[in-house]
Design a protein around this motif. Structure first.
Motif, mmCIF file in Angstrom:
data_model
loop_
_atom_site.group_PDB
_atom_site.id
_atom_site.type_symbol
_atom_site.label_atom_id
_atom_site.label_comp_id
_atom_site.label_asym_id
_atom_site.label_seq_id
_atom_site.Cartn_x
_atom_site.Cartn_y
_atom_site.Cartn_z
ATOM 1 N N PRO A 69 35.768 9.113 17.222
ATOM 2 C CA PRO A 69 35.115 8.811 15.940
ATOM 3 C C PRO A 69 36.012 8.107 14.931
ATOM 4 O O PRO A 69 37.196 8.441 14.783
ATOM 5 C CB PRO A 69 34.696 10.199 15.426
ATOM 6 N N ASN A 70 35.395 7.118 14.263
ATOM 7 C CA ASN A 70 35.995 6.402 13.138
ATOM 8 C C ASN A 70 37.344 5.776 13.478
ATOM 9 O O ASN A 70 38.239 5.710 12.636
ATOM 10 C CB ASN A 70 36.126 7.305 11.911
ATOM 11 N N LEU A 71 37.475 5.277 14.709
ATOM 12 C CA LEU A 71 38.693 4.593 15.143
ATOM 13 C C LEU A 71 38.293 3.298 15.844
ATOM 14 O O LEU A 71 37.413 3.308 16.701
ATOM 15 C CB LEU A 71 39.500 5.462 16.111
ATOM 16 N N ALA A 72 38.926 2.202 15.484
ATOM 17 C CA ALA A 72 38.584 0.911 16.082
ATOM 18 C C ALA A 72 39.687 -0.084 15.774
ATOM 19 O O ALA A 72 40.604 0.182 14.979
ATOM 20 C CB ALA A 72 37.252 0.394 15.525
ATOM 21 N N ALA A 198 33.648 -7.979 12.520
ATOM 22 C CA ALA A 198 33.692 -7.957 13.983
ATOM 23 C C ALA A 198 34.473 -6.728 14.426
ATOM 24 O O ALA A 198 35.593 -6.505 13.964
ATOM 25 C CB ALA A 198 34.358 -9.219 14.521
ATOM 26 N N VAL A 199 33.872 -5.942 15.309
ATOM 27 C CA VAL A 199 34.577 -4.831 15.949
ATOM 28 C C VAL A 199 35.055 -5.336 17.302
ATOM 29 O O VAL A 199 34.252 -5.706 18.155
ATOM 30 C CB VAL A 199 33.677 -3.594 16.103
ATOM 31 N N LEU A 200 36.358 -5.332 17.493
ATOM 32 C CA LEU A 200 36.941 -5.974 18.665
ATOM 33 C C LEU A 200 37.250 -4.990 19.777
ATOM 34 O O LEU A 200 37.148 -5.328 20.952
ATOM 35 C CB LEU A 200 38.211 -6.714 18.236
ATOM 36 N N ALA A 201 37.631 -3.772 19.412
ATOM 37 C CA ALA A 201 37.991 -2.774 20.411
ATOM 38 C C ALA A 201 37.746 -1.387 19.850
ATOM 39 O O ALA A 201 37.770 -1.173 18.633
ATOM 40 C CB ALA A 201 39.457 -2.927 20.816
ATOM 41 N N VAL A 202 37.503 -0.445 20.748
ATOM 42 C CA VAL A 202 37.297 0.953 20.366
ATOM 43 C C VAL A 202 38.107 1.841 21.304
ATOM 44 O O VAL A 202 38.400 1.465 22.442
ATOM 45 C CB VAL A 202 35.802 1.355 20.430
ATOM 46 N N TYR A 257 40.986 -0.454 10.840
ATOM 47 C CA TYR A 257 41.058 0.524 11.916
ATOM 48 C C TYR A 257 39.939 1.563 11.876
ATOM 49 O O TYR A 257 40.013 2.576 12.564
ATOM 50 C CB TYR A 257 42.421 1.223 11.892
ATOM 51 N N THR A 258 38.892 1.303 11.116
ATOM 52 C CA THR A 258 37.810 2.271 10.986
ATOM 53 C C THR A 258 36.579 1.823 11.777
ATOM 54 O O THR A 258 36.472 0.670 12.195
ATOM 55 C CB THR A 258 37.405 2.461 9.520
ATOM 56 N N LEU A 259 35.666 2.757 11.919
ATOM 57 C CA LEU A 259 34.354 2.447 12.469
ATOM 58 C C LEU A 259 33.330 2.860 11.413
ATOM 59 O O LEU A 259 32.478 3.719 11.636
ATOM 60 C CB LEU A 259 34.140 3.184 13.793
#
Length: 306
Positions: A69-72, A198-202, A257-259
């Motif tokens: 959770p909440n990491l990206a 843009a979310v690039l990685a999780v 670094y959040t989601l």
């Protein structure tokens, strides 16, 4: 019990996420391995690791995962380490070499071709050697620290137009100096299309590995990294031969670094376009593992682009 196995991308933008594991209070607790984004996904798919930082698109392609959770690794408006480098203005491009280290950004470039630039080039994977990529293509996707180095050079010697295109001497791409190259920040172009990040990685885990202790440790590792950005950038400046203050700005301003809710909306838009263009068969909900004391969260993207 054997230690949890974690696969990590060996790029600067990942360093704050794992600083607690590599240099902080969690050092030695887990088994760490370092590679490129596409191989992190393959290790998780094969069961060779328990948790991995994977390209966002791979969450839709690998079964039975949960997102921590909440990491990206995300970017709100521009990223500087995901570049399309072209020998021609983008509207004239017919062949694009895609860095094979990437997965999410390959799809992102294809979305931009269809939805922003209105072109349908032939795209193919290649090793991330920019001069060789541009020998057989009009443009090349470059990611990670090599792209960041090129972006910093382009910003210092190129001319930027209102649409975000930077025009530079071909020398920065290993081409003849009298031939221009055109540099496009992929996230900046995505934001121009969607007005979303843009979310690039999780961080993704097998469901049995996403325990409250593991989630808390990953969050603690990031918190430790954000507290030590000056140390991280000083070390990176020495290793990469790049100015410390520019690397500090990159981590502090270009990477998120959040989601958070805005990033989730951007991710939903991205998945929707990816499904429309055939890169994934359908859009599955993101399942975020429960934070200590909280519920599992589901993000349904069915209406993301309506």
């Amino acid at each position: 019990m054997p230690p949890l196995r974690i696969s990590i991308v060996e790029y600067l933008n990942t360093a704050p996420l794992v600083r607690g594991f590599t240099h902080g209070p969690l050092r030695g607790k887990y088994e760490l391995s370092f590679t490129v984004p596409s191989q992190c996904a393959e290790a998780l798919r094969a069961g060779a690791v328990d948790v991995a930082i994977i390209p966002a698109i791979e969450y839709q392609r690998i079964d039975n995962l949960m997102v921590l959770p909440n990491l990206a690794i995300a970017s709100k408006k521009s990223v500087r380490s995901l570049l399309l480098v072209s020998k021609k203005p983008i509207g004239e491009v017919t062949r694009i070499a895609l860095d094979r280290s990437s997965r999410s950004t390959q799809v992102l470039v294809c979305i931009l071709c269809a939805k922003r630039w209105g072109i349908a080039p032939e795209c193919f994977e290649a090793d991330p050697e920019l001069p060789a990529m541009l020998e057989g293509a009009d443009a090349a996707l470059l990611i990670g620290d090599p792209a960041l180095r090129l972006a910093l050079n382009a910003e210092s010697c190129g001319n930027r137009d209102a649409g975000g295109k930077i025009t530079c001497s071909g020398g920065i791409a290993g081409l003849p100096k009298d031939a221009p190259v055109f540099v496009y920040d992929v996230v900046e172009q995505w934001h121009a299309l969607t007005r979303l990040p843009a979310v690039l990685a999780v961080w993704a885990a097998r469901r049995e590995a996403a325990t409250p202790e593991v989630i808390q440790d990953f969050q603690r590792s990031l918190a430790f990294g954000l507290e030590h950005l000056d140390e991280i950038t000083s070390e990176a400046a020495a290793a990469l031969g790049l100015p410390r203050e520019k690397l500090r700005r990159y981590l502090g301003e270009n990477i998120d670094y959040t989601l958070d809710a805005e990033n989730i909306r951007g991710l939903g838009m991205y998945f929707g376009y990816a499904a429309e263009l055939g890169f994934i068969p359908e859009v599955r909900s993101i399942i975020e593992a429960a934070e200590p004391g909280g519920p599992v969260r589901y993000s349904d993207f069915v209406t993301a682009r309506r």
